[in-house]
Write a protein that holds these residues in place. Structure first.
Motif, PDB file in Angstrom:
ATOM      1  N   ARG A 202       0.854  -1.195   0.000  1.00  0.00           N
ATOM      2  CA  ARG A 202       0.000   0.000   0.000  1.00  0.00           C
ATOM      3  C   ARG A 202       0.889   1.243   0.000  1.00  0.00           C
ATOM      4  O   ARG A 202       1.583   1.502   0.981  1.00  0.00           O
ATOM      5  CB  ARG A 202      -0.913  -0.028   1.221  1.00  0.00           C
ATOM      6  N   VAL A 203       0.840   1.977  -1.099  1.00  0.00           N
ATOM      7  CA  VAL A 203       1.780   3.086  -1.308  1.00  0.00           C
ATOM      8  C   VAL A 203       1.019   4.359  -1.651  1.00  0.00           C
ATOM      9  O   VAL A 203       0.103   4.341  -2.478  1.00  0.00           O
ATOM     10  CB  VAL A 203       2.774   2.758  -2.450  1.00  0.00           C
ATOM     11  N   VAL A 204       1.408   5.461  -1.028  1.00  0.00           N
ATOM     12  CA  VAL A 204       0.906   6.784  -1.403  1.00  0.00           C
ATOM     13  C   VAL A 204       1.995   7.483  -2.209  1.00  0.00           C
ATOM     14  O   VAL A 204       3.144   7.580  -1.758  1.00  0.00           O
ATOM     15  CB  VAL A 204       0.536   7.629  -0.174  1.00  0.00           C
ATOM     16  N   VAL A 205       1.645   7.938  -3.399  1.00  0.00           N
ATOM     17  CA  VAL A 205       2.573   8.675  -4.259  1.00  0.00           C
ATOM     18  C   VAL A 205       2.129  10.130  -4.315  1.00  0.00           C
ATOM     19  O   VAL A 205       0.953  10.411  -4.595  1.00  0.00           O
ATOM     20  CB  VAL A 205       2.627   8.085  -5.680  1.00  0.00           C
ATOM     21  N   ALA A 206       3.049  11.041  -4.035  1.00  0.00           N
ATOM     22  CA  ALA A 206       2.769  12.477  -4.085  1.00  0.00           C
ATOM     23  C   ALA A 206       3.433  13.074  -5.314  1.00  0.00           C
ATOM     24  O   ALA A 206       4.663  13.185  -5.371  1.00  0.00           O
ATOM     25  CB  ALA A 206       3.278  13.157  -2.816  1.00  0.00           C
ATOM     26  N   HIS A 207       2.627  13.416  -6.306  1.00  0.00           N
ATOM     27  CA  HIS A 207       3.106  14.086  -7.515  1.00  0.00           C
ATOM     28  C   HIS A 207       3.025  15.586  -7.227  1.00  0.00           C
ATOM     29  O   HIS A 207       1.948  16.188  -7.284  1.00  0.00           O
ATOM     30  CB  HIS A 207       2.223  13.708  -8.708  1.00  0.00           C
ATOM     31  N   LEU A 208       4.171  16.174  -6.899  1.00  0.00           N
ATOM     32  CA  LEU A 208       4.200  17.568  -6.450  1.00  0.00           C
ATOM     33  C   LEU A 208       4.926  18.431  -7.467  1.00  0.00           C
ATOM     34  O   LEU A 208       6.136  18.325  -7.649  1.00  0.00           O
ATOM     35  CB  LEU A 208       4.899  17.664  -5.087  1.00  0.00           C
ATOM     36  N   GLY A 209       4.162  19.262  -8.143  1.00  0.00           N
ATOM     37  CA  GLY A 209       4.706  20.206  -9.098  1.00  0.00           C
ATOM     38  C   GLY A 209       3.836  21.440  -9.096  1.00  0.00           C
ATOM     39  O   GLY A 209       3.139  21.717  -8.120  1.00  0.00           O
ATOM     40  N   SER A 210       3.838  22.196 -10.188  1.00  0.00           N
ATOM     41  CA  SER A 210       2.923  23.325 -10.300  1.00  0.00           C
ATOM     42  C   SER A 210       1.485  22.840 -10.197  1.00  0.00           C
ATOM     43  O   SER A 210       0.622  23.461  -9.585  1.00  0.00           O
ATOM     44  CB  SER A 210       3.140  24.058 -11.624  1.00  0.00           C
ATOM     45  N   GLY A 211       1.220  21.672 -10.821  1.00  0.00           N
ATOM     46  CA  GLY A 211       0.005  20.921 -10.565  1.00  0.00           C
ATOM     47  C   GLY A 211       0.374  19.829  -9.583  1.00  0.00           C
ATOM     48  O   GLY A 211       1.448  19.229  -9.684  1.00  0.00           O
ATOM     49  N   ALA A 212      -0.465  19.571  -8.607  1.00  0.00           N
ATOM     50  CA  ALA A 212      -0.106  18.612  -7.563  1.00  0.00           C
ATOM     51  C   ALA A 212      -1.288  17.728  -7.213  1.00  0.00           C
ATOM     52  O   ALA A 212      -2.436  18.171  -7.213  1.00  0.00           O
ATOM     53  CB  ALA A 212       0.377  19.345  -6.313  1.00  0.00           C
ATOM     54  N   SER A 213      -0.975  16.472  -6.926  1.00  0.00           N
ATOM     55  CA  SER A 213      -2.001  15.541  -6.456  1.00  0.00           C
ATOM     56  C   SER A 213      -1.319  14.390  -5.755  1.00  0.00           C
ATOM     57  O   SER A 213      -0.092  14.280  -5.763  1.00  0.00           O
ATOM     58  CB  SER A 213      -2.873  15.027  -7.618  1.00  0.00           C
ATOM     59  N   ALA A 231      -9.362  19.530 -12.473  1.00  0.00           N
ATOM     60  CA  ALA A 231      -8.018  19.660 -11.898  1.00  0.00           C
ATOM     61  C   ALA A 231      -7.954  20.750 -10.833  1.00  0.00           C
ATOM     62  O   ALA A 231      -6.894  21.335 -10.585  1.00  0.00           O
ATOM     63  CB  ALA A 231      -7.015  19.962 -13.012  1.00  0.00           C
ATOM     64  N   LEU A 232      -9.077  21.007 -10.154  1.00  0.00           N
ATOM     65  CA  LEU A 232      -9.128  22.035  -9.116  1.00  0.00           C
ATOM     66  C   LEU A 232      -9.151  21.469  -7.704  1.00  0.00           C
ATOM     67  O   LEU A 232      -9.001  22.195  -6.732  1.00  0.00           O
ATOM     68  CB  LEU A 232     -10.373  22.912  -9.297  1.00  0.00           C
ATOM     69  N   ASP A 233      -9.367  20.169  -7.562  1.00  0.00           N
ATOM     70  CA  ASP A 233      -9.624  19.567  -6.262  1.00  0.00           C
ATOM     71  C   ASP A 233      -8.321  19.199  -5.547  1.00  0.00           C
ATOM     72  O   ASP A 233      -7.230  19.318  -6.089  1.00  0.00           O
ATOM     73  CB  ASP A 233     -10.494  18.318  -6.460  1.00  0.00           C
ATOM     74  N   GLY A 234      -8.458  18.732  -4.311  1.00  0.00           N
ATOM     75  CA  GLY A 234      -7.334  18.142  -3.603  1.00  0.00           C
ATOM     76  C   GLY A 234      -6.333  19.132  -3.047  1.00  0.00           C
ATOM     77  O   GLY A 234      -6.683  20.076  -2.334  1.00  0.00           O
ATOM     78  N   LEU A 235      -5.051  18.909  -3.351  1.00  0.00           N
ATOM     79  CA  LEU A 235      -3.966  19.719  -2.813  1.00  0.00           C
ATOM     80  C   LEU A 235      -3.974  21.135  -3.382  1.00  0.00           C
ATOM     81  O   LEU A 235      -4.349  21.339  -4.542  1.00  0.00           O
ATOM     82  CB  LEU A 235      -2.613  19.083  -3.151  1.00  0.00           C
ATOM     83  N   PRO A 236      -3.506  22.129  -2.603  1.00  0.00           N
ATOM     84  CA  PRO A 236      -3.243  23.445  -3.197  1.00  0.00           C
ATOM     85  C   PRO A 236      -2.116  23.297  -4.209  1.00  0.00           C
ATOM     86  O   PRO A 236      -1.197  22.494  -4.020  1.00  0.00           O
ATOM     87  CB  PRO A 236      -2.816  24.297  -1.998  1.00  0.00           C
ATOM     88  N   MET A 237      -2.198  24.058  -5.290  1.00  0.00           N
ATOM     89  CA  MET A 237      -1.199  23.963  -6.359  1.00  0.00           C
ATOM     90  C   MET A 237      -0.588  25.330  -6.614  1.00  0.00           C
ATOM     91  O   MET A 237      -0.795  26.260  -5.841  1.00  0.00           O
ATOM     92  CB  MET A 237      -1.858  23.383  -7.621  1.00  0.00           C
ATOM     93  N   GLY A 238       0.148  25.457  -7.694  1.00  0.00           N
ATOM     94  CA  GLY A 238       0.798  26.723  -7.974  1.00  0.00           C
ATOM     95  C   GLY A 238      -0.182  27.885  -8.011  1.00  0.00           C
ATOM     96  O   GLY A 238       0.031  28.910  -7.354  1.00  0.00           O
ATOM     97  N   THR A 239      -1.254  27.712  -8.790  1.00  0.00           N
ATOM     98  CA  THR A 239      -2.240  28.794  -8.927  1.00  0.00           C
ATOM     99  C   THR A 239      -3.670  28.324  -8.685  1.00  0.00           C
ATOM    100  O   THR A 239      -4.607  29.081  -8.877  1.00  0.00           O
ATOM    101  CB  THR A 239      -2.167  29.409 -10.338  1.00  0.00           C
ATOM    102  N   ARG A 240      -3.846  27.078  -8.267  1.00  0.00           N
ATOM    103  CA  ARG A 240      -5.184  26.525  -8.015  1.00  0.00           C
ATOM    104  C   ARG A 240      -5.366  26.228  -6.531  1.00  0.00           C
ATOM    105  O   ARG A 240      -4.411  25.822  -5.864  1.00  0.00           O
ATOM    106  CB  ARG A 240      -5.389  25.258  -8.843  1.00  0.00           C
ATOM    107  N   PRO A 241      -6.574  26.399  -5.984  1.00  0.00           N
ATOM    108  CA  PRO A 241      -6.760  26.345  -4.531  1.00  0.00           C
ATOM    109  C   PRO A 241      -6.785  24.956  -3.934  1.00  0.00           C
ATOM    110  O   PRO A 241      -6.587  24.784  -2.738  1.00  0.00           O
ATOM    111  CB  PRO A 241      -8.119  27.022  -4.339  1.00  0.00           C
TER     112      PRO A 241
END
Length: 403
Positions: A202-213, A231-241
């Motif tokens: 069971r692995v959690v992968v964090a794709h963290l960039g300007s877009g993040a999830s 692509a607006l949900d979940g983690l805060p991103m570069g310019t998305r909440p």
């Protein structure tokens, strides 16, 4: 004649590309990578080939005023370089909607259907489709394959993919899709080699960039994702909440008098780290800043990653590994450190030395939660999918499809 696969990832003012040679046993070898940036403003072509000097060229804005014009320059370059066009072109397409869960050869009907999903990914979908349309107009016999960021998540159970909305909306396609699937699929393919002890777990992968999830994967399969309908949900991103109470949108409408288009521009372009910091959406700039708002924005980013780690662990009934990937995840030790402090309750014994020195494993030996940094390679994943489609369908089927 040798085969080659061109991979295209187009944005609003840039085209990133990579060229892969198809070697014996269908092994893919990266030959060339580059981009055309500043389209319509200061167009600049940069390409790098293994062991060769970097190739650079600049044009006047009028010469390369849009993505199709930039694509013409790329095709001209490839013809001169290869003596022919590539065998096929693989494209990153962010949204496959409810219709497409596998890489798909693009014809006019497919292109029209994909255009209908543009409102669900307004920053990405139109730009992803522009080069496909341009190639179909100028090279209609060149095989093009759309590879979807949503496809990796299509096996989710209804419990994970449904919203608490009437059935009629679900039937129309209002559901959770998840994104960054090409990145997660590549990481899943690398785990057996890089982190064999957690590859089947069971692995959690964090794709963290300007877009993040973030994605919960069990035995290499997607179970849950922080991104949903758009692509607006979940983690805060570069310019998305990221995650947002829908009541905030109603407030913007009723109290601020904002219309749908204005709200869309606001949520996609003015929020996230940029909105919190008031400085920039670039994590590098925020890390270098002494501003309290910059520090708060980064702490908020790490805090939300920690929250979602707990949620995704719950979706899998536990967690064995955590993986950082993408631009920020791979290159920002300070962000990894801030996130790690919020994962100790899950059993992480963090290795600060390995984190700073760029080690692949950044958890201590014996840590109950194994933690890794694994570089992603979405372009290679697209090339693999494109080649598989070529081999699966065969030339006769492709000719019939194109006709």
């Amino acid at each position: 004649m040798s085969e080659s696969i061109l991979v295209v990832n187009a944005g609003s003012s840039s085209i990133k590309f990579q060229l892969f040679n198809v070697c014996s046993a269908d092994k893919l070898e990266r030959r060339l990578k580059g981009q055309i940036e500043g389209i319509g403003v200061h167009p600049r072509f940069v390409a790098a080939e293994e062991g060769q000097p970097k190739i650079e060229e600049k044009w006047r804005a009028a010469e390369v005023g849009n993505v199709p014009a930039a694509l013409d320059k790329l095709v001209t370059f490839l013809r001169a370089k290869l003596g022919t066009l590539p065998t096929a072109v693989g494209h990153r397409v962010v949204h496959g909607g409810p219709d497409y869960g596998e890489p798909t050869i693009v014809d006019d009907a497919v292109l029209k259907r994909l255009e209908a999903f543009s409102p669900l990914a307004p920053l990405h979908q139109p730009n992803n489709l522009a080069p496909i349309r341009a190639v179909r107009e100028t090279q209609p016999n060149l095989v093009q394959v759309a590879c979807f960021d949503t496809a990796f998540h299509r096996g989710h159970p209804d419990l994970a993919d449904r919203y608490a909305l009437p059935e009629t909306l679900y039937a129309e396609g209002v559901r959770r899709y998840g994104f960054h699937g090409l990145s997660y699929e590549y990481i899943a393919s690398r785990l057996p080699d890089v982190a064999a002890e957690i590859a089947g777990g069971r692995v959690v992968v964090a794709h963290l960039g300007s877009g993040a999830s973030m994605c919960a994967m069990s035995a290499g399969k997607s179970v849950e994702c922080t991104l949903g309908f758009t692509a607006l949900d979940g983690l805060p991103m570069g310019t998305r909440p990221g995650q947002l109470d829908p009541g905030v949108v109603l407030y913007l409408m009723s109290e601020k008098g904002m219309g749908a288009e204005e709200i869309q521009r606001f949520l996609y372009n003015e929020c996230g780290l940029k909105g919190l910091s008031g400085i920039s959406n670039d994590v590098r700039e925020l890390l270098a800043s002494s501003s309290p708002r910059a520090k708060f924005a980064l702490e908020y980013f790490a805090y939300r990653i920690g929250l979602y780690a707990g949620m995704l662990a719950a979706a899998m009934g536990g967690i064995d590994g955590f993986v950082f990937t993408a631009g920020v995840g791979e290159n920002a030790p300070a962000i990894r450190d801030a996130v790690a402090r919020r994962l100790t309750w899950l059993g992480l014994d963090f290795d600060h030395t390995a984190n700073k020195s760029g080690g692949a494993r950044i958890s201590q030996k014996g840590s109950r939660l194994a933690c890794y940094v694994i570089p992603t390679d979405e372009e290679l994943m697209i090339a693999r999918h494109t080649l598989r489609v070529l081999r699966t369908h065969g030339s006769a089927a492709l000719e019939e499809k194109l006709a």
